[in-house]
Design a protein around this motif. Structure first.
Motif, PDB file in Angstrom:
ATOM      1  N   ASP A 261       0.813  -1.224   0.000  1.00  0.00           N
ATOM      2  CA  ASP A 261       0.000   0.000   0.000  1.00  0.00           C
ATOM      3  C   ASP A 261       0.844   1.271   0.000  1.00  0.00           C
ATOM      4  O   ASP A 261       0.615   2.204   0.775  1.00  0.00           O
ATOM      5  N   ARG A 262       1.826   1.287  -0.890  1.00  0.00           N
ATOM      6  CA  ARG A 262       2.611   2.506  -1.029  1.00  0.00           C
ATOM      7  C   ARG A 262       2.961   2.728  -2.489  1.00  0.00           C
ATOM      8  O   ARG A 262       2.830   1.830  -3.325  1.00  0.00           O
ATOM      9  N   ALA A 263       3.392   3.944  -2.803  1.00  0.00           N
ATOM     10  CA  ALA A 263       3.731   4.279  -4.177  1.00  0.00           C
ATOM     11  C   ALA A 263       4.996   3.547  -4.591  1.00  0.00           C
ATOM     12  O   ALA A 263       5.913   3.336  -3.787  1.00  0.00           O
ATOM     13  N   ALA A 264       5.028   3.152  -5.865  1.00  0.00           N
ATOM     14  CA  ALA A 264       6.213   2.470  -6.382  1.00  0.00           C
ATOM     15  C   ALA A 264       7.391   3.429  -6.458  1.00  0.00           C
ATOM     16  O   ALA A 264       7.233   4.612  -6.768  1.00  0.00           O
ATOM     17  N   ALA A 265       8.587   2.927  -6.151  1.00  0.00           N
ATOM     18  CA  ALA A 265       9.800   3.724  -6.278  1.00  0.00           C
ATOM     19  C   ALA A 265      10.094   3.966  -7.752  1.00  0.00           C
ATOM     20  O   ALA A 265       9.614   3.226  -8.623  1.00  0.00           O
ATOM     21  N   PRO A 266      10.863   4.994  -8.070  1.00  0.00           N
ATOM     22  CA  PRO A 266      11.226   5.239  -9.473  1.00  0.00           C
ATOM     23  C   PRO A 266      11.889   4.011 -10.083  1.00  0.00           C
ATOM     24  O   PRO A 266      12.691   3.335  -9.439  1.00  0.00           O
ATOM     25  N   PHE A 267      11.562   3.750 -11.327  1.00  0.00           N
ATOM     26  CA  PHE A 267      12.125   2.600 -12.025  1.00  0.00           C
ATOM     27  C   PHE A 267      13.592   2.820 -12.348  1.00  0.00           C
ATOM     28  O   PHE A 267      14.019   3.927 -12.687  1.00  0.00           O
ATOM     29  N   ALA A 268      14.375   1.743 -12.250  1.00  0.00           N
ATOM     30  CA  ALA A 268      15.774   1.757 -12.661  1.00  0.00           C
ATOM     31  C   ALA A 268      16.063   0.431 -13.344  1.00  0.00           C
ATOM     32  O   ALA A 268      15.376  -0.565 -13.100  1.00  0.00           O
ATOM     33  N   PRO A 269      17.058   0.371 -14.226  1.00  0.00           N
ATOM     34  CA  PRO A 269      17.386  -0.900 -14.879  1.00  0.00           C
ATOM     35  C   PRO A 269      17.700  -1.982 -13.862  1.00  0.00           C
ATOM     36  O   PRO A 269      18.236  -1.710 -12.782  1.00  0.00           O
ATOM     37  N   THR A 270      17.377  -3.218 -14.212  1.00  0.00           N
ATOM     38  CA  THR A 270      17.657  -4.350 -13.334  1.00  0.00           C
ATOM     39  C   THR A 270      18.260  -5.498 -14.120  1.00  0.00           C
ATOM     40  O   THR A 270      17.920  -5.710 -15.289  1.00  0.00           O
ATOM     41  N   VAL A 271      19.168  -6.227 -13.479  1.00  0.00           N
ATOM     42  CA  VAL A 271      19.764  -7.400 -14.101  1.00  0.00           C
ATOM     43  C   VAL A 271      18.721  -8.500 -14.300  1.00  0.00           C
ATOM     44  O   VAL A 271      18.870  -9.372 -15.148  1.00  0.00           O
ATOM     45  N   ALA A 272      17.626  -8.423 -13.541  1.00  0.00           N
ATOM     46  CA  ALA A 272      16.525  -9.387 -13.666  1.00  0.00           C
ATOM     47  C   ALA A 272      15.576  -8.912 -14.759  1.00  0.00           C
ATOM     48  O   ALA A 272      14.449  -8.492 -14.508  1.00  0.00           O
ATOM     49  N   GLU A 273      16.031  -8.995 -16.005  1.00  0.00           N
ATOM     50  CA  GLU A 273      15.308  -8.372 -17.115  1.00  0.00           C
ATOM     51  C   GLU A 273      13.905  -8.926 -17.314  1.00  0.00           C
ATOM     52  O   GLU A 273      13.010  -8.221 -17.789  1.00  0.00           O
ATOM     53  N   GLY A 274      13.692 -10.182 -16.937  1.00  0.00           N
ATOM     54  CA  GLY A 274      12.385 -10.783 -17.143  1.00  0.00           C
ATOM     55  C   GLY A 274      11.298 -10.214 -16.259  1.00  0.00           C
ATOM     56  O   GLY A 274      10.113 -10.480 -16.483  1.00  0.00           O
ATOM     57  N   THR A 275      11.682  -9.406 -15.262  1.00  0.00           N
ATOM     58  CA  THR A 275      10.700  -8.821 -14.355  1.00  0.00           C
ATOM     59  C   THR A 275      10.523  -7.320 -14.564  1.00  0.00           C
ATOM     60  O   THR A 275       9.795  -6.674 -13.809  1.00  0.00           O
ATOM     61  N   ALA A 276      11.184  -6.769 -15.556  1.00  0.00           N
ATOM     62  CA  ALA A 276      11.191  -5.313 -15.749  1.00  0.00           C
ATOM     63  C   ALA A 276       9.891  -4.829 -16.389  1.00  0.00           C
ATOM     64  O   ALA A 276       9.871  -4.326 -17.515  1.00  0.00           O
ATOM     65  N   ILE A 277       8.798  -4.985 -15.658  1.00  0.00           N
ATOM     66  CA  ILE A 277       7.468  -4.584 -16.134  1.00  0.00           C
ATOM     67  C   ILE A 277       6.918  -3.554 -15.158  1.00  0.00           C
ATOM     68  O   ILE A 277       6.585  -3.882 -14.017  1.00  0.00           O
ATOM     69  N   ARG A 278       6.816  -2.319 -15.602  1.00  0.00           N
ATOM     70  CA  ARG A 278       6.405  -1.247 -14.694  1.00  0.00           C
ATOM     71  C   ARG A 278       4.907  -1.225 -14.434  1.00  0.00           C
ATOM     72  O   ARG A 278       4.461  -0.765 -13.388  1.00  0.00           O
ATOM     73  N   GLU A 279       4.118  -1.719 -15.384  1.00  0.00           N
ATOM     74  CA  GLU A 279       2.669  -1.706 -15.234  1.00  0.00           C
ATOM     75  C   GLU A 279       2.101  -3.094 -15.542  1.00  0.00           C
ATOM     76  O   GLU A 279       1.560  -3.325 -16.628  1.00  0.00           O
ATOM     77  N   PRO A 280       2.227  -4.031 -14.613  1.00  0.00           N
ATOM     78  CA  PRO A 280       1.721  -5.390 -14.849  1.00  0.00           C
ATOM     79  C   PRO A 280       0.217  -5.379 -15.131  1.00  0.00           C
ATOM     80  O   PRO A 280      -0.552  -4.720 -14.429  1.00  0.00           O
ATOM     81  N   ILE A 281      -0.183  -6.114 -16.157  1.00  0.00           N
ATOM     82  CA  ILE A 281      -1.577  -6.137 -16.575  1.00  0.00           C
ATOM     83  C   ILE A 281      -2.498  -6.609 -15.453  1.00  0.00           C
ATOM     84  O   ILE A 281      -3.581  -6.073 -15.246  1.00  0.00           O
ATOM     85  N   ARG A 282      -2.059  -7.606 -14.713  1.00  0.00           N
ATOM     86  CA  ARG A 282      -2.913  -8.224 -13.693  1.00  0.00           C
ATOM     87  C   ARG A 282      -2.464  -7.862 -12.270  1.00  0.00           C
ATOM     88  O   ARG A 282      -2.613  -8.654 -11.340  1.00  0.00           O
ATOM     89  N   LEU A 283      -1.956  -6.671 -12.088  1.00  0.00           N
ATOM     90  CA  LEU A 283      -1.404  -6.272 -10.792  1.00  0.00           C
ATOM     91  C   LEU A 283      -2.382  -6.490  -9.635  1.00  0.00           C
ATOM     92  O   LEU A 283      -2.021  -7.114  -8.635  1.00  0.00           O
TER      93      LEU A 283
END
Length: 376
Positions: A261-283
């Protein structure tokens, strides 16, 4: 069905989203018992009785039936589910096999898919097996090994400028004229990933684990486990659903933020590229699934992900950074008391390190690693 509005659509309708653009799921099913498992089939299709429609000729490459390996992580006994033993090297093959089998049965001749790598190579492989033409859109920074794999299967691969969300937007635009076989959108993809729950149940002697630790980008492993274990609960095969303990990289953790229940932190590149989804469809559905299981979420720093990759490799497990994020979370959840002594904890390792050669090369040849003599 659309869980958000309550709208329902027939299974015979080939749609992948609701009239209002919301994602769809299959209405709750009654689940199966151990007597319904087709033990003569060595793939996820041994659980075909749990699917909502009959698939006469499954498009299968032998997906499922992956190893469950007992290890100790620090002081925590865990069982790693090695999903990289899937045909294309990632858990995505579960969902893709069921989704493409359905589309092939319906006579779909061509599809488009957007992916940061593993989903695209999986769709490309199963389309090749089904004789369906495939176009894969991927972010321009996608690992070359994943792009090569998709092209090797005969798919047309287009690299899209910008991030993962830009690729998804381009796929949605093109979906107006080509069927959108999206691993994030299509409800039957989740019908494939739910077999993870059934398989873990069978792996453990037809019993549920206490905890399942996984990583989430779009959250399909979370939702698949939620669906599968809910069905097993409904059919009386387990007494309670496992706690879903879910990790995201701290550099891209929108589901984690929503869960707490808090705002997302600013996005930054991640080595875990498969998870780099800022707006998941089914959040919201992912958050609800974690809460329904009395689970928890953790955001993992980049250094901890890198350390987990190396620790896994030192145990003989060559996991890509995306899936190693789940292993990194073991320590976090143990410290919080979410993992207790005597419990059965399964950790999903979703993809092979061979899928992320560039990132793995950097992790295993940097100066800090060399100074340790190769020790994690």
């Amino acid at each position: 069905m659309d869980e958000r509005s309550g709208a329902r659509y027939p299974l015979t309708d080939p749609r992948w989203c609701g009239d209002d653009g919301a994602p769809l799921t299959v209405s709750p099913l009654p689940g199966i018992t151990r007597e319904d498992v087709d033990t003569g089939t060595r793939s996820l299709w041994r659980y075909r009785a749990a699917l909502p429609v009959d698939i006469a000729a499954p498009v299968s490459l032998g997906e499922g039936c992956t190893p469950l390996v007992e290890k100790v992580w620090g002081e925590v006994p865990v069982r790693f589910k090695l999903e990289w033993f899937s045909p294309t090297g990632s858990f995505k093959d579960r969902g893709t096999s069921v989704m493409i089998s359905l589309l092939a049965q319906r006579g779909v001749p061509e599809v488009i898919e957007d992916s940061s790598g593993n989903g695209g190579s999986s769709v490309a492989a199963y389309c090749a097996a089904a004789g369906i033409r495939a176009t894969i859109l991927a972010p321009e920074a996608t690992s070359p090994a994943k792009v090569l794999q998709s092209r090797a299967y005969g798919a047309r691969v287009e690299l899209v400028p910008g991030d993962r969300d830009a690729t998804a937007a381009e796929a949605l635009r093109r979906s107006e004229r080509t069927y959108y076989a999206s691993h994030n959108w299509h409800p039957f993809f989740l019908q494939g990933t739910k077999t993870l729950a059934y398989e873990l149940w069978e792996d453990l002697g037809f019993a549920a684990p206490d905890n399942v630790i996984t990583v989430a980008g779009a959250g399909s492993t979370v939702l698949g486990c939620d669906i599968g274990f809910s069905e097993l609960l409904a059919s009386g095969q387990i007494r309670r659903r496992p706690r879903l303990l879910v990790a995201q990289p701290a550099n891209c953790a929108p589901i984690h933020a929503a869960f707490h229940d808090r705002a997302a932190a600013p996005f930054a590149p991640t080595v875990a590229e498969g998870t780099a989804i800022r707006e998941p469809i089914r959040l919201p559905e992912v958050v609800q699934a974690v809460r329904r299981s009395d689970g928890d979420m953790a955001a993992i720093p980049e250094d901890d992900i890198a350390t987990a990759v190396r620790r896994l490799a030192a145990m003989g497990l060559y996991a890509e950074p995306t899936s190693a994020t789940a292993a990194a979370a073991i320590d976090v959840f143990r410290a919080r008391g979410a993992i207790r002594r005597g419990e059965t904890t399964v950790v999903l390792l979703t993809g092979s390190g061979l899928k992320a050669a560039t990132a793995m090369n950097a992790l295993f040849t940097d100066q800090g690693f060399a100074d340790q003599g190769g020790r994690p």
